[in-house]
Motif scaffolding. Structure first.
Motif, PDB file in Angstrom:
ATOM      1  N   ASN A  32       0.853  -1.188   0.000  1.00 16.57           N
ATOM      2  CA  ASN A  32       0.000   0.000   0.000  1.00 16.57           C
ATOM      3  C   ASN A  32       0.888   1.237   0.000  1.00 16.57           C
ATOM      4  OD1 ASN A  32      -2.369   1.436  -0.008  1.00 16.57           O
ATOM      5  ND2 ASN A  32      -3.112   0.673   1.954  1.00 16.57           N
ATOM      6  N   LYS A  40      -4.242  -1.866 -11.667  1.00 13.65           N
ATOM      7  CA  LYS A  40      -4.025  -1.786 -10.235  1.00 13.65           C
ATOM      8  C   LYS A  40      -3.363  -3.084  -9.766  1.00 13.65           C
ATOM      9  CE  LYS A  40      -6.387  -0.915  -5.898  1.00 13.65           C
ATOM     10  NZ  LYS A  40      -7.673  -0.735  -5.240  1.00 13.65           N
ATOM     11  N   GLU A  96      -2.824   4.402  -5.340  1.00 12.56           N
ATOM     12  CA  GLU A  96      -2.858   3.005  -5.764  1.00 12.56           C
ATOM     13  C   GLU A  96      -1.502   2.601  -6.321  1.00 12.56           C
ATOM     14  OE1 GLU A  96      -6.040   2.638  -8.628  1.00 12.56           O
ATOM     15  OE2 GLU A  96      -7.593   2.857  -7.091  1.00 12.56           O
TER      16      GLU A  96
END
Length: 153
Positions: free
Chosen positions: A57, A82, A67
């Motif tokens: 993250n 992603k 992202e």
């Protein structure tokens, strides 16, 4: 008593030894055009551990969403996918660069970052540790030079 103190000291330092050591080299964010709603953060992540390290993250102030992405070209179309994690191989590195892996900074808030600003980007690693990188914003002309240099390698 001495054994208890040694055990306590060892218990304090073991978590530090078990944490992955990730070195960040040449972090940068290209300045966005006036109406752009997203920016990318680029850098080289180096891992001197004998196991892979996963960035799971990222966080940065001044953006709605952050992202982890990978840019790919499919059937002549440029897409950003992603990623659940960015994997830094054991005893290796992962280059976050235009056209490849990057940190996507979405929903640029006011005041908009400009060349000369520095954005703190926190990278969360699997296992609960994190590192904060001070990432400078650079003129887009710098980005074009970097892209040309990368294509030449």
């Amino acid at each position: 008593m001495r054994n208890i103190l040694n055990a306590a000291a060892l218990a304090l330092f073991l978590p530090l030894a078990a944490q992955a050591e990730v070195k960040v080299v040449e972090p940068w964010i290209p300045e966005a055009p006036p109406n752009a709603q997203a920016m990318g953060a680029f850098m080289v992540l180096e891992n001197d551990e004998d196991r892979e390290v996963r960035v799971v993250n990222a966080h940065a102030p001044g953006f709605d969403t952050i992202e982890l992405h990978k840019s790919v070209e499919e059937k002549g179309m440029h897409k950003m996918l992603k990623q659940d994690a960015l994997v830094i191989p054991a005893m290796g590195s992962l280059e976050l660069k235009p056209g490849s892996y990057h940190v996507m900074l979405i929903g640029v808030q006011e005041p908009r970052p400009k060349a000369g600003d520095v954005i703190p980007v926190r990278l969360d690693l699997e296992g609960g540790t994190s590192i904060t990188v001070q990432v400078p914003v650079r003129k887009r002309a710098d980005m074009m030079k970097r892209m040309q240099q990368m294509q030449g390698h």
